[in-house]
Design an enzyme around this catalytic site. Structure first.
Site, PDB file in Angstrom:
ATOM      1  N   TYR A 129       0.862  -1.182   0.000  1.00 33.16           N
ATOM      2  CA  TYR A 129       0.000   0.000   0.000  1.00 33.16           C
ATOM      3  C   TYR A 129       0.895   1.227   0.000  1.00 33.16           C
ATOM      4  CZ  TYR A 129      -3.457   3.428   1.624  1.00 33.16           C
ATOM      5  OH  TYR A 129      -4.280   4.522   1.734  1.00 33.16           O
ATOM      6  N   ASP A 145       9.469   2.433  -0.335  1.00 30.59           N
ATOM      7  CA  ASP A 145       8.450   3.135   0.437  1.00 30.59           C
ATOM      8  C   ASP A 145       8.675   2.783   1.909  1.00 30.59           C
ATOM      9  OD1 ASP A 145       6.278   4.112   1.750  1.00 30.59           O
ATOM     10  OD2 ASP A 145       4.780   3.310   0.357  1.00 30.59           O
ATOM     11  N   LYS A 166       4.796   9.192   8.615  1.00 29.14           N
ATOM     12  CA  LYS A 166       4.584   8.708   9.983  1.00 29.14           C
ATOM     13  C   LYS A 166       5.628   9.218  10.979  1.00 29.14           C
ATOM     14  CE  LYS A 166       1.993   4.675   8.345  1.00 29.14           C
ATOM     15  NZ  LYS A 166       0.593   4.911   8.589  1.00 29.14           N
TER      16      LYS A 166
HETATM   17  N1  HOZ Z   1      -3.056   3.662   6.232  1.00 24.80           N
HETATM   18  C1  HOZ Z   1      -3.187   3.236   7.593  1.00 24.80           C
HETATM   19  C2  HOZ Z   1      -2.981   1.774   7.716  1.00 24.80           C
HETATM   20  N2  HOZ Z   1      -1.773   1.266   7.223  1.00 24.80           N
HETATM   21  C3  HOZ Z   1      -4.533   3.593   8.160  1.00 24.80           C
HETATM   22  C4  HOZ Z   1      -4.619   5.016   8.494  1.00 24.80           C
HETATM   23  C5  HOZ Z   1      -5.813   5.372   9.356  1.00 24.80           C
HETATM   24  O1  HOZ Z   1      -6.875   4.799   9.197  1.00 24.80           O
HETATM   25  O2  HOZ Z   1      -5.676   6.228  10.212  1.00 24.80           O
END
Ligand code: HOZ
Length: 419
Positions: free
Chosen positions: A141, A234, A262
């Site tokens: 992802y 990534d 992050k």
């Molecule tokens: N993209 C996040 C999981 N890998 C989720 C982000 C969220 O829902 O805060």
């Protein structure tokens, strides 16, 4: 208001009552708890309950919530103004620190999220090479930019086939199973002259945690070198988590471009992409590839990110890894005693315990896991004060603020889970 009432109200104002779909907890057949505050290894909901956290805002809070140095840096920055839309010293300070910890990032650009970072890195790779296609792995992802929403992991895996992404946009996205080097070779043999880049999570964190097989990352490096394509790691999840220098330090493979998010924001919205000077100088205003952002390099986020990276350089990664391994293996043993078939993937301060009949090395295997078992486990752990990711396609994260008592409480809760 309690969580139930807030959720009811939220659903009248936001689709599913949330601003990011996994938070609605549908994957685990539950309703979300609404968070009041967070401190150290704990989050507290509006109903007055405390939870040992293993989500940490999906990764950023590796030091624990409200780390004193990070909070102080952010407060000081706010007192100087929250956004300028003009250059400031904080951008340089954070960039220098990132360059020190991840030396492959000669130059970089700050953006506001991981999605922006990957989207911009792809555009740059295409602009630099003059090629259209790129290789992406099934179950990886890279945020929600259109070109990446083909066989994507994380929340996108729970809503397959996203309306609104024309097939013309993903026709240049070449897919391969994670860890399948042969499939990538075939793509290059068929259309190597038109492949701009490979983008990969060097340890995948969005189909649960899946580690790269021996030789996989080196194989991708070699293919990019052979065909003149750009290798993008990534590291939005793995950056500063697998090691102070991220997955590239841990596995000893150097990409051409890296995307971050992050942890570099210390809990504030930040993304970053960067790498070889020769490639980065194709960005406007030096080169022709365009990307911009009002909140890019936001001074508060820069200050929080810098404080986080400084704290991480004095943190004991090896000790946290050893404790995380013990916890994760403990949970796995408990589930096995209950007659469940489980397999564990773990590295550094991240792990996924899969309710699976087989080890998990790619999205096919991850997709076969027992979602009902995970939902039962999640609900009962939550009821006992342990907050895990509300979806099986995610990692559990530990943080430097977790105590041995927190881990013991977690194991004790797991012992009481009934299937
Ligand atoms: N993209 C996040 C999981 N890998 C989720 C982000 C969220 O829902 O805060």
């Amino acid at each position: 208001m309690d969580s139930k009432s807030l959720y009811a109200k939220a659903q009248t104002l936001m689709p599913g009552g949330v601003n990011s779909p996994l938070r609605a907890c549908r994957y685990v057949n539950a309703e979300p708890v609404f968070i009041e505050n967070a401190k150290g290894a704990y989050i507290y909901d509006v109903d007055g309950r405390q939870y040992v956290d293993y989500v940490f805002s999906w990764g950023p809070q590796i030091l624990g919530h409200q780390d004193a140095a990070v909070s102080e840096a952010a407060h000081k920055a706010i007192d100087l103004g929250s956004s300028y839309g003009a250059p400031c010293y904080g951008e340089i300070a954070l960039a220098e620190e990132i360059n020190k910890m991840i030396p492959s990032m000669d130059m970089m650009r700050m953006v506001s999220s991981g999605t922006e970072a990957t989207m911009s890195a792809l555009r740059l790779a295409r602009g630099y090479t003059g090629r259209k296609k790129f290789v992406k792995f099934i179950g990886n992802y890279h945020g929600h930019a259109d070109a990446f929403l083909a066989a994507a992991g994380s929340a996108a895996a729970t809503v397959p086939g996203t309306p609104g992404v024309p097939e013309e946009v993903t026709q240049h996205t070449l897919l391969a199973q994670y860890n399948d080097l042969e499939a990538v070779k075939t793509h290059f043999e068929e259309s190597g002259d038109d492949i701009a880049c490979i983008i990969v999570e060097p340890a995948a964190g969005n189909m649960g945690l899946v580690l790269p097989a021996e030789g996989f990352l080196q194989g991708l490096r070699d293919l990019c070198d052979k065909y003149g394509a750009v290798l993008i790691f990534d590291e939005v999840i793995t950056g500063f988590r697998l090691a102070p220098g991220g997955a590239q330090e841990r596995f000893g493979i150097t990409p051409d471009l890296t995307t971050l998010g992050k942890i570099i924001g210390g809990g504030f919205p930040v993304g970053c992409y960067g790498g070889k000077r020769e490639i980065m100088e194709h960005m406007a205003p030096v080169g022709g590839v365009f990307q911009a952002g009002t909140l890019s390099g936001n001074p508060v986020a820069m200050a929080a990110g810098l404080a986080t990276l400084k704290r991480l350089q004095e943190s004991d990664y090896a000790a946290l890894e050893a404790r995380t391994k013990e916890l994760a293996e403990g949970l796995t043993a408990i589930m096995k005693e209950k007659g469940k078939s489980v397999f564990l993937n773990q590295i550094a301060s991240a792990f996924t315990m899969y309710f699976s009949e087989t080890p998990v090395t790619n999205m096919i295997e991850s997709g076969k896991c027992d979602a009902d078992a995970y939902a039962t486990y999640w609900q009962q752990m939550l009821a006992q004060g342990v907050y895990l990711a509300p979806a099986g396609f995610e990692c559990a994260f530990t943080c430097f603020a977790h105590t041995d008592e927190d881990f013991e409480k977690t194991l004790e809760a797991a012992r009481k889970v009934q299937f």
